[in-house]
Design a protein around this motif. Structure first.
Motif, PDB file in Angstrom:
ATOM      1  N   ALA A  50     -20.034   6.153 -93.559  1.00  0.00           N
ATOM      2  CA  ALA A  50     -21.339   6.639 -94.014  1.00  0.00           C
ATOM      3  C   ALA A  50     -22.346   6.655 -92.866  1.00  0.00           C
ATOM      4  N   GLY A  53     -21.922   9.605 -90.831  1.00  0.00           N
ATOM      5  CA  GLY A  53     -22.013  10.873 -91.547  1.00  0.00           C
ATOM      6  C   GLY A  53     -20.675  11.472 -91.896  1.00  0.00           C
ATOM      7  N   CYS A  56     -19.335  11.623 -96.784  1.00  0.00           N
ATOM      8  CA  CYS A  56     -19.593  12.744 -97.705  1.00  0.00           C
ATOM      9  C   CYS A  56     -19.955  13.985 -96.904  1.00  0.00           C
ATOM     10  N   TRP A  59     -21.178  17.277 -98.563  1.00  0.00           N
ATOM     11  CA  TRP A  59     -22.346  17.230 -99.438  1.00  0.00           C
ATOM     12  C   TRP A  59     -23.537  17.877 -98.747  1.00  0.00           C
ATOM     13  N   GLU A  62     -29.576  17.138 -98.427  1.00  0.00           N
ATOM     14  CA  GLU A  62     -30.546  16.503 -99.323  1.00  0.00           C
ATOM     15  C   GLU A  62     -29.907  15.444-100.219  1.00  0.00           C
ATOM     16  N   GLY A  64     -27.412  13.412 -98.959  1.00  0.00           N
ATOM     17  CA  GLY A  64     -26.815  12.417 -98.076  1.00  0.00           C
ATOM     18  C   GLY A  64     -25.614  12.899 -97.301  1.00  0.00           C
ATOM     19  N   ARG A  66     -23.676  16.203 -94.738  1.00  0.00           N
ATOM     20  CA  ARG A  66     -23.954  16.951 -93.512  1.00  0.00           C
ATOM     21  C   ARG A  66     -23.840  18.456 -93.723  1.00  0.00           C
ATOM     22  N   ARG A 111     -31.180  11.259-107.955  1.00  0.00           N
ATOM     23  CA  ARG A 111     -31.880  10.312-107.072  1.00  0.00           C
ATOM     24  C   ARG A 111     -31.343   8.900-107.239  1.00  0.00           C
ATOM     25  N   PRO A 115     -27.482   8.629-103.584  1.00  0.00           N
ATOM     26  CA  PRO A 115     -27.625   7.868-102.340  1.00  0.00           C
ATOM     27  C   PRO A 115     -26.674   6.670-102.220  1.00  0.00           C
ATOM     28  N   ALA A 118     -23.260   8.057-101.285  1.00  0.00           N
ATOM     29  CA  ALA A 118     -23.246   8.583 -99.914  1.00  0.00           C
ATOM     30  C   ALA A 118     -23.282   7.479 -98.870  1.00  0.00           C
ATOM     31  N   SER A 119     -23.820   6.317 -99.219  1.00  0.00           N
ATOM     32  CA  SER A 119     -23.868   5.204 -98.266  1.00  0.00           C
ATOM     33  C   SER A 119     -22.671   4.278 -98.393  1.00  0.00           C
TER      34      SER A 119
END
Length: 383
Positions: A50, A53, A56, A59, A62, A64, A66, A111, A115, A118-119
């Protein structure tokens, strides 16, 4: 069809292999063993991907990612599965939970949930199958009943992978009944730490943490936990399964283990029966076939034209490959004398793990019989 990978995709493959060599032990066989260190290895590796990058990649920024091509994400999928999935259960969130939320989730749900995926910080499980509703998923009995400004959920799920460690469940429940059983189903996004949820592990040769029963006893959820439109969850399920069935690049692990066999056996390779070496070569051909079928589905997904039958054809080929290659590989490693200190012993353990995992491949995520029925019905209707 021209599925030749770009220079960027080739470079990415080398980068991923270097990261695996540097951060994952040679004897790592997955996150879901009896050793808690294996899960922590996977979680740490997810966070590393993560940060770079790479978790994900495809994706949108916006959310998370690239904004990379589906082919670069395919490279990630292949390299991770080939090396015993050092992302652990994260592939579920990356491959289909996240993309489904992008398509059907509210801005608030996006929201809240995207995130952490993605992290690499959150694990999801899938609440679909039930004791009386496996291949015939639409026959499920878990119910969600209106209760004031929310819902109460009661029922049982089974074969739920990673439920002991997941923070969230992508849950399918019945909200109404009509003439067609596929109508009246709704998706709920449910926190697994709610005391109304009970998880009971199911022992299996895959090892601990893989399979579980999950019970919902008057679980209270709100309208904010509903994904998409109430009673129209089946359309989301179809979308999910098309992503899920191509999301595991089973052919990549088969191909890697097959290619490793001659080096692992050394001088013993030439002493193998000619018939066994011929079957080994045939499995490599089947790996290529499954890879091309997967690439076709990826190309169709990218253009928005994928149909359930496209992923079904791939699923049939790759699950058969998984089991057939495992049988060939087990015969090959039988020629390796036991020696715990040798590199060949590590290879033997990899093959045995592959064989154990392959036994369920023609049942999980939709049985191969159901995939054949789906494919046959479509072929008949188009004649």
């Amino acid at each position: 069809m021209d599925f030749e990978m770009s220079g960027e995709a080739v470079a990415l493959r080398h980068e991923l292999r270097d990261l695996v060599r540097e951060h994952v032990r040679d004897d790592f066989l997955g996150a879901f063993t009896a050793d808690p260190a294996d899960l922590e290895t996977a979680q740490a590796f997810c966070r590393l991907l993560a940060e770079r990058g790479l978790l994900c990649m495809s994706w949108p920024p916006e959310f998370g990612g690239r904004g990379s091509t589906p082919w670069e994400q395919t490279v990630v999928r292949e390299e991770m599965w080939a090396h015993h999935e050092p992302r652990g259960a994260q592939y579920m969130g990356v491959n289909w939970v996240g993309p489904t939320l992008m398509r059907h989730g509210t801005p608030e749900q996006q929201r809240k949930h995207l995130p952490p995926i993605a992290s690499g910080e959150v694990i999801w499980c899938q609440g679909f199958s039930e004791p009386e509703a496996g291949s015939d998923l639409a026959s499920l009995r878990t119910t969600a009943t209106r209760d004031g400004d929310g819902w109460r959920i009661n029922g049982q799920k089974i074969w739920t992978s990673y439920a002991t460690m997941a923070q969230w469940c992508f849950l399918l429940a019945r909200t109404s009944r009509g003439e067609k059983k596929q109508r009246g189903l709704t998706i709920f996004l449910v926190p697994m730490d709610d005391p109304a949820i009970t998880v009971r592990p199911i022992g299996a040769m895959l090892g601990p943490h893989h399979l579980n029963e999950v019970f919902f006893d008057d679980l209270r959820v709100t309208e904010a936990d509903v994904l998409g439109t109430v009673d129209d969850g089946w359309s989301i399920v179809q979308n999910v399964l098309s992503f899920e069935r191509v999301g595991i690049a089973r052919y990549a692990r088969c191909e890697r283990l097959l290619h490793m066999a001659p080096d692992a056996l050394g001088d013993r390779w030439d002493a193998l029966p000619a018939e066994l070496r011929a079957r080994w070569a045939r499995m490599l051909v089947h790996c290529r076939r499954a890879r091309l079928l997967a690439y076709r589905v990826v190309a169709l997904q990218a253009s928005g034209e994928v149909k359930p039958t496209d992923s079904a054809a791939y699923r049939i080929a790759v699950t058969k490959l998984d089991q057939d290659s495992a049988e060939v590989l087990m015969e090959i490693v039988a020629a390796i004398p036991p020696d715990p200190s040798s590199a060949a012993e590590t290879y033997r353990l990899e093959v045995e793990d592959h064989w154990r995992y392959s036994q369920a491949s023609t049942v999980s995520s939709g049985s191969i019989e159901m995939q054949r029925i789906l494919l046959a019905r479509t072929l008949v209707s188009t004649r």
